[in-house]
Design an enzyme around this catalytic site. Structure first.
Site, PDB file in Angstrom:
ATOM      1  N   GLU A 126      -0.486   7.381  -2.155  1.00 52.68           N
ATOM      2  CA  GLU A 126      -0.692   7.982  -3.486  1.00 52.68           C
ATOM      3  C   GLU A 126       0.385   9.266  -3.324  1.00 52.68           C
ATOM      4  OE1 GLU A 126      -3.391   6.635  -2.232  1.00 52.68           O
ATOM      5  OE2 GLU A 126      -3.814   5.033  -3.879  1.00 52.68           O
TER       6      GLU A 126
ATOM      7  N   HIS B  63     -14.755   4.699  -8.659  1.00 53.32           N
ATOM      8  CA  HIS B  63     -13.713   4.106  -9.671  1.00 53.32           C
ATOM      9  C   HIS B  63     -13.936   4.193 -11.162  1.00 53.32           C
ATOM     10  CE1 HIS B  63     -12.860   2.009  -5.766  1.00 53.32           C
ATOM     11  NE2 HIS B  63     -11.847   1.366  -6.197  1.00 53.32           N
TER      12      HIS B  63
HETATM   13  C1  LIG Z   1      -6.554   5.709  -2.577  1.00 53.07           C
HETATM   14  C2  LIG Z   1      -6.823   4.302  -2.942  1.00 53.07           C
HETATM   15  N1  LIG Z   1      -5.576   3.820  -3.494  1.00 53.07           N
HETATM   16  C3  LIG Z   1      -5.656   2.411  -3.980  1.00 53.07           C
HETATM   17  C4  LIG Z   1      -6.886   1.932  -4.099  1.00 53.07           C
HETATM   18  C5  LIG Z   1      -7.015   0.345  -4.488  1.00 53.07           C
HETATM   19  N2  LIG Z   1      -7.380  -0.410  -3.726  1.00 53.07           N
HETATM   20  C6  LIG Z   1      -8.502  -0.959  -3.220  1.00 53.07           C
HETATM   21  S1  LIG Z   1      -8.651  -1.886  -1.859  1.00 53.07           S
HETATM   22  C7  LIG Z   1      -6.974  -2.060  -1.679  1.00 53.07           C
HETATM   23  C8  LIG Z   1      -6.046  -2.499  -0.762  1.00 53.07           C
HETATM   24  C9  LIG Z   1      -6.548  -2.335   0.585  1.00 53.07           C
HETATM   25  O1  LIG Z   1      -5.861  -2.898   1.608  1.00 53.07           O
HETATM   26  P1  LIG Z   1      -6.261  -2.834   3.121  1.00 53.07           P
HETATM   27  O2  LIG Z   1      -6.393  -1.424   3.461  1.00 53.07           O
HETATM   28  O3  LIG Z   1      -5.412  -3.800   3.687  1.00 53.07           O
HETATM   29  O4  LIG Z   1      -7.661  -3.600   3.022  1.00 53.07           O
HETATM   30  P2  LIG Z   1      -8.131  -4.909   2.620  1.00 53.07           P
HETATM   31  O5  LIG Z   1      -8.473  -5.118   1.346  1.00 53.07           O
HETATM   32  O6  LIG Z   1      -6.950  -5.787   3.018  1.00 53.07           O
HETATM   33  O7  LIG Z   1      -9.254  -5.458   3.318  1.00 53.07           O
HETATM   34  C10 LIG Z   1      -6.305  -1.046  -2.644  1.00 53.07           C
HETATM   35  C11 LIG Z   1      -4.761  -0.804  -2.961  1.00 53.07           C
HETATM   36  C12 LIG Z   1      -8.086   2.470  -3.353  1.00 53.07           C
HETATM   37  N3  LIG Z   1      -9.276   1.986  -3.738  1.00 53.07           N
HETATM   38  N4  LIG Z   1      -7.930   3.521  -2.928  1.00 53.07           N
END
Ligand SMILES: Cc1ncc(C[n+]2csc(CCOP(=O)(O)OP(=O)(O)O)c2C)c(N)n1
Lengths: 321, 325
Positions: free
Chosen positions: A57, A126
């Protein structure tokens, strides 16, 4: 639909002005953003103008700041308003201040779009309504469309604006339907809308709370004559429209879902005391969220923000019924 | 049964519990009995299971938004976990936290997190506290490929390396972050190589092989407990379900099928049968026991009351705000 209106605004502005581009997580070929606001835009404009990023971000907002300072018009998406915290230095210390600190040499025409609000049972990280933080930060404009028509018209104005704009969408409104005209329109920043006319009580309500307030006003119709005002932009705030209404009604109730403590409602009350004190028949009131992080469990979550019944009760109480 | 045999069977049991738990969560979400942001762990069971088998009960664990498996593998109570997801007063957080925010200090579980990458700095603190108190606890910090692109990842590894903190970074590279494939967010396909930038060991293991995860994490834990500092273990795995219940992404059907072929539970069952550690009957028994545990957890949760708003401990719920103004 609200979500479609936002999409149309982006299409039209990107079509109109080649310096407009989008940046954010999941917004391109992979997804169209988690709320699908940018669906189809990568197909239309390519990934040079719809730039999908890693989960970073601070980098998203920083990139938008740097690009805006050098002649582009970025529209950054922060997936949930809660995540803006990760890029807060870029918002509060950079975007908001660069124009001023440079003595006006640098213009910063950027928009940060982000959904906020509660009601989806997603718990404390959220479900926040953080608009007050940004109202409090000099240098930013803060826009909060509550209707489909405004979603499009205000986003277009925000993109055309030469300063940094925080454009706050409401998740509960994305699928809200409303019939709107064909084609293009803009809604200027800084102009409130009177959503219902009345002469006993002025209710100023933002985003999803506007819809609750309108329902409440309908429920007390015949008992209390309520005027409902949607400020549409919190900064700049159309205090004139509110003052005019207070001249007629003499009573002010502000309703929002963000916590009342230190909130935007308190700001409206402060301004009303300055601009409309002599018209007021009773103390203004603010109805807003509880001073607690948003809980997950439905009965708890619902208890933390004003519901239609709370607004009805406040309306009756304020006109002595 | 040998100690090692017991450990292996224990890991299989844990994987069943996680898998059946998650399958049931999916159903309950469909029935509107669980809400909000729910991220299933199906396909990744070997990572939490292998890693937690290398940890002590009093070691810390920093979890993520996809944390049900971490909680169960660390020894979390399955009933309280389910009750939390169902928003009940008997849940781990009494209905305040939900799926993404599971906490159990009793087992060192320092919480899931709805902010991607936010756990990494918190893990620093837990590890520092262990070091400061002269305890030999370590902190396992789970995160995924997406989180590795947050600034917090770099800040955390840098500081942990500088201060030789007892930290084990466990990256679950499941190839997607929400709808975005890792190929679009990582300039190099491997995350473990980033460890080199901080002068700490980085290894990559097959994250669908529970024993491989166990061995790699055990080494990292030994190092951390011995005061030699942090390590990064990248577990290559795959997210079988969509990102969360309401958001999937396009994935190549062949890719998905290939990973389903590599189901961590089936692979491990096969291995244990081959080794003669278990027999087919034992598998049936273990599975039905795990199913019963999940069933009982759901019953427990459903029989539990919702929390009451009166208990929020607030004088200023909205209705009261008006009255008290
Ligand atoms: C700071 C932040 N940015 C975006 C999100 C939205 N978000 C939640 S899970 C996710 C993907 C996370 O990917 P990863 O770290 O690879 O974990 P995975 O879901 O694949 O286990 C996103 C973009 C968030 N929760 N927090």
């Amino acid at each position: 639909m609200y979500v479609q209106a936002l999409n149309e605004a982006l299409v039209e502005e990107m079509g109109r002005d080649a310096s407009v581009f989008l940046i954010g997580e999941d917004i391109g070929y992979s997804g169209g953003g988690v709320f699908r606001v940018t669906t189809g835009l990568a197909d239309r404009f390519g990934d040079g103008r719809v730039r999908e990023t890693p989960i970073s971000e601070s980098a998203i907002i920083g990139t938008a700041v740097g690009a805006a300072a050098t002649g582009l018009r970025p529209v950054a998406e922060i997936m949930y308003m809660d995540f803006i915290t990760c890029g807060m230095d870029q918002v509060a210390n950079q975007a908001a201040k660069i124009s001023f600190m440079s003595g006006g040499q640098v213009r910063l025409p950027l928009v940060i779009r982000t959904p906020s609000g509660m009601g989806t049972r997603e718990a404390a990280q959220h479900s926040q309504s953080l608009e007050a933080w940004f109202v409090h930060t000099p240098g930013l404009k803060v826009v909060m469309p509550a209707t489909v028509y405004d979603a499009k018209g205000l986003l277009k104005s925000s993109i055309r604006d030469d300063g940094p704009v925080l454009f706050i969408e409401n998740r509960m409104l994305y699928y809200e339907k409303e019939s709107v005209p064909e084609g293009e329109w803009v809604v200027p920043l800084g102009q409130a809308a009177i959503r219902r006319e009345g002469d006993q009580l002025t209710v100023v309500a933002t985003a999803y709370a506007l819809h609750k307030a309108l329902k409440a006003a309908e429920m007390v119709a015949g008992e209390v004559s309520v005027e409902v005002i949607d400020p549409r932009t919190l900064v700049p705030l159309d205090m004139e429209a509110i003052t005019r209404s207070l001249e007629k009604t003499g009573r002010l109730l502000v309703v929002h879902e963000a916590p009342v403590r230190g909130g935007f409602g308190a700001e409206v009350v402060r301004r009303a005391m300055e601009s409309a004190f002599e018209y007021l028949d009773c103390a203004p009131r603010v109805l807003g969220g509880a001073a607690t992080p948003m809980p997950y469990s439905p009965p708890l979550e619902d208890a933390c923000v004003p519901q239609v019944e709370d607004i009805v009760a406040a309306m009756r109480a304020m006109v002595g019924r | 049964m040998s100690d090692d045999g017991a450990r292996l069977v224990g890991m299989l049991r844990t994987m069943y519990r996680i898998r059946f738990f998650e399958e049931r969560v999916k159903e309950l979400f469909g029935q509107n009995l669980i809400w909000g942001g729910v991220h299933l762990y199906i396909g990744q069971e070997a990572v939490a299971t292998g890693a937690c088998a290398a940890l002590r009960r009093d070691d810390y664990l920093v979890s993520t938004h996809r944390g049900h498996g971490h909680c169960l593998a660390k020894g979390g109570d399955i009933r309280r976990t389910m009750a939390e997801l169902m928003g009940r007063d008997t849940g781990y957080c009494r209905g305040r936290g939900g799926s993404m925010h599971l906490f159990d200090p009793e087992i060192g579980l320092l919480g899931g997190n709805g902010i991607v990458g936010a756990g990494l700095p918190i893990a620093l603190g837990a590890a520092l506290s262990a070091q400061y108190r002269g305890s030999d606890q370590v902190c396992a910090c789970f995160f995924s490929d997406g989180a590795s692109n947050q600034g917090t990842f770099h800040e955390s590894l840098n500081l942990a390396a500088l201060w030789k903190l007892p930290l084990v970074y466990i990256c679950e590279n499941n190839l997607y972050a929400a709808t975005t494939p890792a190929s679009k967010t990582l300039p190099l396909p491997d995350i473990y190589v980033r460890a080199a930038a901080y002068g700490i060991p980085g290894v990559s293991v097959d994250g669908n092989d529970v024993e491989a995860v166990y061995q790699a994490v055990s080494q990292a834990v030994t190092r951390a407990r011995g005061g030699e500092g942090p390590s990064l273990v990248e577990c290559k795995t795959y997210r079988i379900e969509g990102h969360c219940m309401v958001l999937d992404c396009h994935r190549d059907p062949e890719e998905l099928a290939a990973w389903k072929e590599r189901d961590p539970i089936r692979m491990f069952e096969g291995r244990l049968l081959e080794m003669g550690v278990i027999a087919t009957d034992d598998i049936a028994e273990l599975r039905s026991q795990a199913e019963a545990d999940v069933r009982e957890a759901v019953e427990y949760a459903q029989a539990s009351p919702f929390p009451s708003a009166d208990d929020l401990g607030l004088a200023d719920l909205p209705a009261a705000v008006v009255a008290g103004f």
